[in-house]
Design a protein around this motif. Sequence first.
Motif, PDB file in Angstrom:
ATOM      1  N   PRO A  64       0.823  -1.233   0.000  1.00  0.00           N
ATOM      2  CA  PRO A  64       0.000   0.000   0.000  1.00  0.00           C
ATOM      3  C   PRO A  64       0.848   1.270   0.000  1.00  0.00           C
ATOM      4  CG  PRO A  64      -0.755  -1.534   1.687  1.00  0.00           C
ATOM      5  CD  PRO A  64       0.539  -2.075   1.170  1.00  0.00           C
ATOM      6  N   LYS A  65       2.033   1.196   0.625  1.00  0.00           N
ATOM      7  CA  LYS A  65       2.904   2.388   0.649  1.00  0.00           C
ATOM      8  C   LYS A  65       3.509   2.649  -0.732  1.00  0.00           C
ATOM      9  CE  LYS A  65       2.425   3.758   4.821  1.00  0.00           C
ATOM     10  NZ  LYS A  65       1.319   4.724   4.884  1.00  0.00           N
ATOM     11  N   LEU A  66       3.788   1.596  -1.479  1.00  0.00           N
ATOM     12  CA  LEU A  66       4.290   1.773  -2.854  1.00  0.00           C
ATOM     13  C   LEU A  66       3.219   2.440  -3.713  1.00  0.00           C
ATOM     14  CD1 LEU A  66       6.077  -1.659  -3.521  1.00  0.00           C
ATOM     15  CD2 LEU A  66       7.183   0.570  -3.471  1.00  0.00           C
ATOM     16  N   VAL A  67       1.978   1.972  -3.541  1.00  0.00           N
ATOM     17  CA  VAL A  67       0.859   2.546  -4.307  1.00  0.00           C
ATOM     18  C   VAL A  67       0.691   4.022  -3.930  1.00  0.00           C
ATOM     19  CG1 VAL A  67      -1.636   2.430  -4.685  1.00  0.00           C
ATOM     20  CG2 VAL A  67      -0.290   0.314  -4.547  1.00  0.00           C
ATOM     21  N   GLU A  68       0.773   4.286  -2.637  1.00  0.00           N
ATOM     22  CA  GLU A  68       0.632   5.665  -2.149  1.00  0.00           C
ATOM     23  C   GLU A  68       1.742   6.552  -2.708  1.00  0.00           C
ATOM     24  OE1 GLU A  68       0.111   5.369   2.102  1.00  0.00           O
ATOM     25  OE2 GLU A  68      -0.096   7.542   2.249  1.00  0.00           O
ATOM     26  N   ALA A  69       2.959   5.985  -2.758  1.00  0.00           N
ATOM     27  CA  ALA A  69       4.109   6.767  -3.245  1.00  0.00           C
ATOM     28  C   ALA A  69       3.905   7.200  -4.694  1.00  0.00           C
ATOM     29  CB  ALA A  69       5.385   5.948  -3.119  1.00  0.00           C
ATOM     30  N   CYS A  70       3.191   6.370  -5.474  1.00  0.00           N
ATOM     31  CA  CYS A  70       2.932   6.727  -6.879  1.00  0.00           C
ATOM     32  C   CYS A  70       2.091   7.996  -6.968  1.00  0.00           C
ATOM     33  CB  CYS A  70       2.217   5.583  -7.595  1.00  0.00           C
ATOM     34  SG  CYS A  70       3.307   4.203  -7.951  1.00  0.00           S
ATOM     35  N   ASP A  71       1.191   8.189  -5.984  1.00  0.00           N
ATOM     36  CA  ASP A  71       0.375   9.407  -5.978  1.00  0.00           C
ATOM     37  C   ASP A  71       1.150  10.586  -5.413  1.00  0.00           C
ATOM     38  OD1 ASP A  71      -1.757   8.068  -7.016  1.00  0.00           O
ATOM     39  OD2 ASP A  71      -2.576   7.518  -5.057  1.00  0.00           O
TER      40      ASP A  71
END
Length: 364
Positions: A51-58
């Motif tokens: 989830p943190k990787l996904v968040e980092a994309c935003d």
Amino acid sequence: MVAKTLQEFDVELDKLHMRGQWQYDRLLEQVIGGPKPAGVPYVWKWEEVYPKLVEACDIIPESYTARRNFSFLNPGLERGGTTHTLLIGMQMIKPGELAWAHRHTIAALRFVVRGNERVYTVVDGEVCPMHAYDLILTPRWSWHDHHNESDHPAIWVDVLDLPFVIGLNVPFYEPYPGDRQQVRRSSEAEYIQARTGALRPTWERPKERHLPLRYPWVDAEAQLKRLAKLEGSPYDGIALEYVNPINGGPAMPTLSCWIQMLRPGEETKSHRQTSSAVYFVVRGEGKTIVNDEELEWKQHDTFCVPNWAWHRHVNRSRSDEAILFSVHDIPMLQAFDLYYEEPENSIRARPAPLVPPVPEKSEK
Ligand SMILES: [Fe+2]
Ligand SMILES: [Fe+2]
């Protein structure tokens, strides 16, 4: 004349930037009893990392950084690093993104978590497609850039010998002039990778080190299956090393890369090594017991085993195999005769199979 006390004498030496060996009692305490593990055993859970990787994309736009990567830092190490010599992390690249070209004296490798034919890394001009669980080397001082030309996000594990290189104080870095490096476009016949198999040009002296290699998962998985029925290592099950195909040594001078299968219900024996290791769970679930600590792991978790810590692996499943990718600093230690293992050396300890005995001729 009044004699100086030892304490006064020590202060005088100190002012001259000298120290008597008698002051090293504390150091002696550290040396007696062998190495103390550097850092602690630890697991980074996929369910927390993803989830943190996904968040980092935003949160982090593409233009803001060359690498959208998290390093996994050992909570017991003050200097940083996942172990005292190795750094593992995870990186995500969105469709259409490019992580621009650079090179450094830190050796690195990628182990793909999610990829496809149109995700690739270019290493010294050679295109290396990134399918799930492929291993791609970016050796010391090799140009590398990463591309995602597909419609899906790509994720991979990065492993670097960064703490080792920083410890020796030799961190060189250079950006490429431009986003993407020149690719060897004319033909794959020019690739170094085309010269590392079982059939090589007779007219060339092979390049032995710093090879821009890709080890496809299909080959690794097939070889694990082929050897799965062997006894394997009592400490690691069916553990295979990705080797340098030219000299038979480790994939890179400082890093030994392994893929290992723990068969259903397999529990390995406990041992300790002067080397440290980082692990990524390809599939399966189980635990690794490090000294008194139980590291519970399942698919896509990452964990570390510090040096000189007793450890053993358990595949919890009675029906499914567990597969672990790992990177060890064993070559750094072997280079200086500092690799030790207890209770015995398990690496290349047994001879290869002999030629079957020739039956005696029957007299007719
Ligand atoms: Fe890099
Ligand atoms: Fe081990």
